[in-house]
Structure formats: structure tokens, C-alpha cells
Design a protein around this motif. Structure first.
Motif, PDB file in Angstrom:
ATOM      1  N   ASP A  61       0.796  -1.230   0.000  1.00 57.07           N
ATOM      2  CA  ASP A  61       0.000   0.000   0.000  1.00 57.07           C
ATOM      3  C   ASP A  61       0.831   1.284   0.000  1.00 57.07           C
ATOM      4  O   ASP A  61       0.349   2.325  -0.453  1.00 57.07           O
ATOM      5  N   ILE A  62       2.071   1.228   0.511  1.00 60.07           N
ATOM      6  CA  ILE A  62       2.899   2.435   0.618  1.00 60.07           C
ATOM      7  C   ILE A  62       4.087   2.380  -0.345  1.00 60.07           C
ATOM      8  O   ILE A  62       4.332   3.312  -1.113  1.00 60.07           O
ATOM      9  N   TYR A  63       4.810   1.261  -0.300  1.00 62.65           N
ATOM     10  CA  TYR A  63       5.998   1.162  -1.146  1.00 62.65           C
ATOM     11  C   TYR A  63       5.635   0.995  -2.627  1.00 62.65           C
ATOM     12  O   TYR A  63       6.133   1.725  -3.491  1.00 62.65           O
ATOM     13  N   ALA A  64       4.804   0.002  -2.934  1.00 62.18           N
ATOM     14  CA  ALA A  64       4.539  -0.348  -4.337  1.00 62.18           C
ATOM     15  C   ALA A  64       4.021   0.817  -5.175  1.00 62.18           C
ATOM     16  O   ALA A  64       4.413   0.951  -6.344  1.00 62.18           O
ATOM     17  N   PRO A  65       3.147   1.700  -4.657  1.00 63.40           N
ATOM     18  CA  PRO A  65       2.720   2.834  -5.476  1.00 63.40           C
ATOM     19  C   PRO A  65       3.848   3.779  -5.871  1.00 63.40           C
ATOM     20  O   PRO A  65       3.751   4.487  -6.877  1.00 63.40           O
ATOM     21  N   LYS A  66       4.929   3.797  -5.102  1.00 62.22           N
ATOM     22  CA  LYS A  66       6.071   4.652  -5.438  1.00 62.22           C
ATOM     23  C   LYS A  66       6.989   4.012  -6.476  1.00 62.22           C
ATOM     24  O   LYS A  66       7.741   4.704  -7.155  1.00 62.22           O
ATOM     25  N   GLU A  67       6.941   2.675  -6.577  1.00 64.06           N
ATOM     26  CA  GLU A  67       7.804   1.948  -7.504  1.00 64.06           C
ATOM     27  C   GLU A  67       7.165   1.959  -8.889  1.00 64.06           C
ATOM     28  O   GLU A  67       6.132   1.338  -9.121  1.00 64.06           O
ATOM     29  N   ARG A  68       7.791   2.672  -9.832  1.00 65.37           N
ATOM     30  CA  ARG A  68       7.181   2.909 -11.141  1.00 65.37           C
ATOM     31  C   ARG A  68       7.593   1.898 -12.205  1.00 65.37           C
ATOM     32  O   ARG A  68       7.130   1.974 -13.336  1.00 65.37           O
ATOM     33  N   SER A  69       8.450   0.962 -11.871  1.00 63.41           N
ATOM     34  CA  SER A  69       8.935   0.048 -12.900  1.00 63.41           C
ATOM     35  C   SER A  69       7.970  -1.084 -13.216  1.00 63.41           C
ATOM     36  O   SER A  69       8.115  -1.752 -14.241  1.00 63.41           O
ATOM     37  N   TYR A  70       6.979  -1.328 -12.354  1.00 61.71           N
ATOM     38  CA  TYR A  70       5.999  -2.378 -12.647  1.00 61.71           C
ATOM     39  C   TYR A  70       5.131  -1.982 -13.840  1.00 61.71           C
ATOM     40  O   TYR A  70       4.688  -0.834 -13.945  1.00 61.71           O
ATOM     41  N   THR A  71       4.862  -2.925 -14.728  1.00 57.72           N
ATOM     42  CA  THR A  71       3.845  -2.750 -15.755  1.00 57.72           C
ATOM     43  C   THR A  71       2.499  -3.131 -15.137  1.00 57.72           C
ATOM     44  O   THR A  71       2.458  -3.718 -14.050  1.00 57.72           O
ATOM     45  N   PRO A  72       1.394  -2.821 -15.789  1.00 56.55           N
ATOM     46  CA  PRO A  72       0.108  -3.282 -15.230  1.00 56.55           C
ATOM     47  C   PRO A  72       0.087  -4.790 -14.969  1.00 56.55           C
ATOM     48  O   PRO A  72      -0.423  -5.242 -13.940  1.00 56.55           O
ATOM     49  N   LYS A  73       0.686  -5.562 -15.872  1.00 59.49           N
ATOM     50  CA  LYS A  73       0.693  -7.012 -15.697  1.00 59.49           C
ATOM     51  C   LYS A  73       1.569  -7.420 -14.520  1.00 59.49           C
ATOM     52  O   LYS A  73       1.148  -8.227 -13.670  1.00 59.49           O
ATOM     53  N   THR A  74       2.797  -6.896 -14.451  1.00 61.23           N
ATOM     54  CA  THR A  74       3.684  -7.310 -13.368  1.00 61.23           C
ATOM     55  C   THR A  74       3.229  -6.751 -12.024  1.00 61.23           C
ATOM     56  O   THR A  74       3.455  -7.375 -10.991  1.00 61.23           O
ATOM     57  N   ARG A  75       2.572  -5.594 -12.039  1.00 62.31           N
ATOM     58  CA  ARG A  75       2.033  -5.061 -10.775  1.00 62.31           C
ATOM     59  C   ARG A  75       0.931  -5.985 -10.251  1.00 62.31           C
ATOM     60  O   ARG A  75       0.854  -6.253  -9.050  1.00 62.31           O
ATOM     61  N   ALA A  76       0.092  -6.479 -11.150  1.00 65.97           N
ATOM     62  CA  ALA A  76      -0.965  -7.403 -10.729  1.00 65.97           C
ATOM     63  C   ALA A  76      -0.354  -8.693 -10.175  1.00 65.97           C
ATOM     64  O   ALA A  76      -0.844  -9.243  -9.171  1.00 65.97           O
ATOM     65  N   GLN A  77       0.728  -9.181 -10.801  1.00 65.42           N
ATOM     66  CA  GLN A  77       1.397 -10.382 -10.304  1.00 65.42           C
ATOM     67  C   GLN A  77       1.991 -10.141  -8.926  1.00 65.42           C
ATOM     68  O   GLN A  77       1.888 -10.999  -8.036  1.00 65.42           O
ATOM     69  N   MET A  78       2.617  -8.986  -8.754  1.00 68.88           N
ATOM     70  CA  MET A  78       3.203  -8.647  -7.460  1.00 68.88           C
ATOM     71  C   MET A  78       2.126  -8.562  -6.386  1.00 68.88           C
ATOM     72  O   MET A  78       2.281  -9.083  -5.271  1.00 68.88           O
ATOM     73  N   GLU A  79       1.020  -7.895  -6.686  1.00 69.28           N
ATOM     74  CA  GLU A  79      -0.038  -7.728  -5.695  1.00 69.28           C
ATOM     75  C   GLU A  79      -0.660  -9.073  -5.322  1.00 69.28           C
ATOM     76  O   GLU A  79      -0.979  -9.316  -4.151  1.00 69.28           O
ATOM     77  N   GLU A  80      -0.811  -9.956  -6.309  1.00 64.62           N
ATOM     78  CA  GLU A  80      -1.331 -11.290  -6.011  1.00 64.62           C
ATOM     79  C   GLU A  80      -0.376 -12.047  -5.092  1.00 64.62           C
ATOM     80  O   GLU A  80      -0.798 -12.731  -4.147  1.00 64.62           O
ATOM     81  N   PHE A  81       0.918 -11.911  -5.351  1.00 65.40           N
ATOM     82  CA  PHE A  81       1.930 -12.556  -4.512  1.00 65.40           C
ATOM     83  C   PHE A  81       1.887 -12.022  -3.084  1.00 65.40           C
ATOM     84  O   PHE A  81       1.910 -12.790  -2.115  1.00 65.40           O
TER      85      PHE A  81
END
Length: 476
Positions: A61-81
């Protein structure tokens, strides 16, 4: 300190013997080593389930929104993880949570989206060996004094798995290209907590199969080194390839060489060596940020190199820039130097850039600048660099509230292949000082073999010298 210095972090599996090789080795194996194994102390700061949930939620909720290197697909994978990790949360040591963070960051596939957990005090513990992946295999280059017998040994198996399979198990923690994974894999496979986490070790001890330099197959049971590794916090290339780190260095395969080759001498931001009576200049750089507290050290060294070249009254017909072990730093330090180096060449002069799997971040920028400024008179030599010419870098660091583990985020885009022009996403100095250099893959691909390395030979530099000779002949 200006944000520009954040341009770099402080820094393909080989064929290996099959399971059958381990079975064959068993007939001549050395059982558990007689040398003491240092037990890894229980983590006094073990985290409760509530701590783990708090930090994983902070990541999402705090770190990931600041990290801009995720694509929509990889961000969804990260959030699921992360959501799954929260659902299965339980008490764990800090290193286990660090591995959860590392795997979540690796979904980005951006090599800079990486927190240096091996640099956190007492979080991970090293085996009593360092090694490097050569064409011949993963070979031990440095070892604790009690394990010097393993110098020059090829690693066949770890925890019963062939080396390539062991490398695949830790790949999930390493973001970036295949070359980046290949570069960092030995560091990950030499931490006992990591081996425990991926079922390649048990209770702090890993069974490792080796082929010794004399051809004998042995099995050793290794835990954390009996004493701390003096190079534990060094970059992977420094720990593996360069002897003499620290006040009490471990034995190294190059200790028998009377003179170290130029590529494996001690780190230096910039050093220049005239060759061929000054007609060729060899420049080596292992960092584009100062190793000392002198903020202008790199710029000063660049100035002195140019000053000496100009005052010599002799313009070189070839300049070799060795960036094979340069992990980056501040590319502002070499923007002018790139123009000056190419400008000091003779009209038909040529520039060669040596690159490799440890060439990263601002060192990739330096490579692109040199290639662009040379206007067709540059040749790239060696292995592919540790990243593509486009990546997310810059940013900052957050601290997870319960574990106090660092979380590095990246928010500035670079593109040194095609150019980066959008001020809304690109790191602004790249917009104003960047170039579109095209491919940065080697024009002359050359990989260092263990045989050459151990003899102190440098096939890449030899190939450059041969090409310089060829060019001289063709122009006369």
C-alpha cells in the motif's frame, strides 16, 4: 546530496554434470568436512505474525505505489503474490521476510528494483567460498583459509541439485536480464539462509558436490564461514575475482600471480595506463561515484587524465575504456569526459569499450555516451552488460515499519538506446544529456574462461589489441 547520484545501486545457465555425477562422486567423496562449521545464530529479532502482516501491507500500500517500474501485468502479479503472503503469514525471521520482499520486487523485471539485503548487518551469512560462472562452470575463486583445498574446484551440485537447477531456484529473487541473474546468482547461492529457504540446505548446512582442480569428485558439507567474510559486503565481482580484500583476506586462485592483470587490480574510479608508447590509452573504471568522501573525485580524475593526454602532445590512435566491473554511480561525472575522450583521438582513431555482466546503471550510460560521441568509431567488446539500455532508476528508499528492512523504489526512466524525451516519466537529466545510441550489445562477443583468468590472461583486451593492429595495417 543531489538526486543524480542515485543513478546506480551501491552497487543462461551453464551445462553441468547430472545427478549421475553426484552418484559417481559418492564413491570418492569426502564426507562432512573436518573444519568447523559456524552455526547461524537464531534471529533475536524474529518477527511476529502481526509484524509480518504489517510490513507486507506496507509494501503493497505504501511502497509499491512509489515503484514505477511495474507494468500493469507485473504489478498485478506482485499484488497477487503479496496478498497470498499476507494470507499465509506466520512468525518468521527477518531474513525470511527480506526474501518475500525480494521476490515481490523481482516481478518488476527491472534490475534496479532491488534492495541490497546482503548489506544489512547480520541478516545473511556467507558460505566459506566465493565463485564465478565461467564457460567451464561455476568455479571457486576464493575460500576461507580452512577451505583453501576448494580453490579452483567446479561446483557440480548444491543440496543434491545440479548447479543449473540450483541457480533456477534463486532466479525468482533477482530482477532483470539473464546476464544480471548470471552475475548475481553466485552471491545468492553463497548465503546459507537463502539455500535453506529454497530447500538446498537444511539446518544451516548445505551438501555441495565439487570437482577439484585435480579431477577428483568430493562432497563437502558447508555452513556459514567459520569467521566473517572480509569481502561480504563487496560487489559480487570484487568478492569473486579480485584477491586481497580486507585486512585478513581469504586465499584466492590468483595469489600465485606475481602481477595481476589490469582487469583484476584494485578498484579505482578512473585510472589511465599508456600502452604502445602512448599511442594507445587504457582507461579502467570500477565506479562512477567516489569511493572516498571526496565528492569530486571522479571528475578530478577525469580532468587529470585529459590534462596529461593534452600535455603529452600526443593524440592516441586508440582508447580502451574498461567498464567490465563498473556498477554505476553518477553519470554526471562523465558527460563531458565522454566528449573529451572521443575528441582527443586522432582523426582516424578508434575507441573500444569493454563491457560485461557487472556493467550496470551509469556505466551503461557511459557506454552509450562513448558510442554516440564516437560517431561510428566505437567498438563494444566482451559480454552483454548487466541490464538493457532502458531501465527505471533514481528514486529513494523506505523502511518497513516492523522489520526496519530497506525498500528501494525507482521512479526515473532511462532509455539510452532510443532516447528519453518525456519529462513526465524520464529522469530529467537523461532528457537533456541522454543519447539514442542504439544497441549496446558487444560487437566482439568474448567471454573470459577460467583457464585464461587463472593464468592472468585477458582475451578481451588481447582481441582489442589485435583489432587495433589490424586497423593500423588497413590504413597504411
Amino acid at each position: 546530496m543531489p538526486r543524480a547520484i542515485l543513478g546506480g545501486l551501491p552497487e543462461e545457465d551453464q551445462g553441468v554434470n547430472s545427478f549421475g555425477a553426484l552418484a559417481a562422486a559418492a564413491a570418492v567423496c569426502v564426507a562432512a568436512t573436518a573444519a568447523p562449521i559456524r552455526a547461524v545464530a537464531a534471529d533475536a529479532a524474529a518477527l511476529s505474525k502481526a509484524d509480518v502482516v504489517q510490513d507486507l501491507t506496507f509494501f503493497r500500500d505504501i511502497y509499491a505505489p512509489k515503484e514505477r517500474s511495474y507494468t500493469p501485468k507485473t504489478r498485478a502479479q506482485m499484488e497477487e503474490f503479496i496478498d497470498d503472503a499476507i494470507a499465509r503469514a506466520q512468525p518468521m525471521p527477518r531474513y525470511a521476510l527480506a526474501l518475500e520482499f525480494a521476490q515481490a520486487q523481482a516481478f518488476s523485471n527491472n534490475a534496479h528494483t532491488y534492495s541490497d539485503y546482503f548489506g544489512v548487518d547480520d541478516l545473511f551469512h556467507s558460505l566459506p567460498i566465493s565463485f564465478w560462472e565461467f564457460p567451464e562452470g561455476a568455479i571457486v575463486t576464493r575460500a576461507h583459509p580452512e577451505f583453501r583445498r576448494l580453490l579452483g574446484a567446479k561446483i557440480l551440485t548444491i543440496g543434491g541439485a545440479p548447479y543449473a537447477a540450483a541457480a533456477e531456484r534463486v532466479a525468482k529473487f533477482i530482477p532483470g536480464t539473464a546476464e544480471r541473474k548470471r552475475y548475481l546468482t553466485p552471491s545468492w547461492l553463497s548465503r546459507i539462509e537463502v539455500l535453506d529457504a529454497v530447500a538446498l540446505a537444511h539446518d544451516g548446512v548445505a551438501e555441495i558436490g565439487f570437482e577439484l582442480a585435480n579431477g577428483e569428485h568430493v562432497v563437502e558439507h558447508l555452513g556459514a564461514a567459520p569467521t566473517p567474510d572480509p569481502a561480504e559486503e563487496s560487489p559480487a565481482w570484487r568478492a569473486s575475482l579480485v584477491p586481497g580484500k580486507g585486512p585478513d583476506p581469504w586465499p584466492h586462485v590468483l595469489d600465485t600471480l606475481k602481477i595481476l592483470p589490469l582487469q583484476t587490480q584494485k578498484p579505482d574510479e578512473l585510472m589511465a595506463t599508456p600502452l604502445d608508447d602512448g599511442d594507445i590509452v587504457y582507461i579502467r573504471s570500477t565506479s562512477l561515484s567516489p569511493y572516498t568522501d571526496e565528492p569530486a573525485a571522479v571528475i578530478i580524475k577525469a580532468y587529470l587524465i585529459m590534462d596529461n593526454l593534452v600535455k603529452s602532445g600526443k593524440r592516441p590512435d586508440a582508447i580502451i575504456v574498461d567498464l567490465r566491473y563498473n556498477g554505476g554511480g553518477n553519470f554526471f561525472n562523465i558527460i563531458n569526459f565522454s566528449k573529451e575522450l572521443t575528441g582527443i583521438l586522432k582523426p582516424r582513431g578508434h575507441i573500444y569499450v569493454l563491457e560485461g555482466r557487472a556493467t550496470f546503471s551509469a556505466a551503461i550510460s557511459f557506454t552509450a555516451l562513448l558510442k554516440s560521441e564516437a560517431h561510428g568509431r566505437a567498438t563494444l567488446v566482451g559480454e552483454e552488460a548487466s541490464d538493457t539500455p532502458w531501465f527505471w532508476s533514481e528514486g529513494g528508499v523506505l523502511e518497513a515499519p516492523a522489520s526496519k528492512l530497506p525498500l528501494n523504489y525507482r521512479d526515473g526512466r532511462h532509455d539510452w538506446a532510443h532516447g528519453c524525451t518525456d519529462l513526465a516519466t524520464c529522469y530529467w537529466p537523461v532528457v537533456f544529456h541522454g543519447v539514442a545510441a542504439g544497441s549496446l550489445r558487444p560487437d566482439m562477443p568474448i567471454e573470459m574462461t577460467y583457464a585464461d583468468y587463472a593464468r592472468g590472461e585477458d582475451a578481451a583486451l588481447d582481441a582489442v589489441m589485435a583489432d587495433i593492429k589490424r586497423r593500423r595495417v588497413s590504413t597504411h
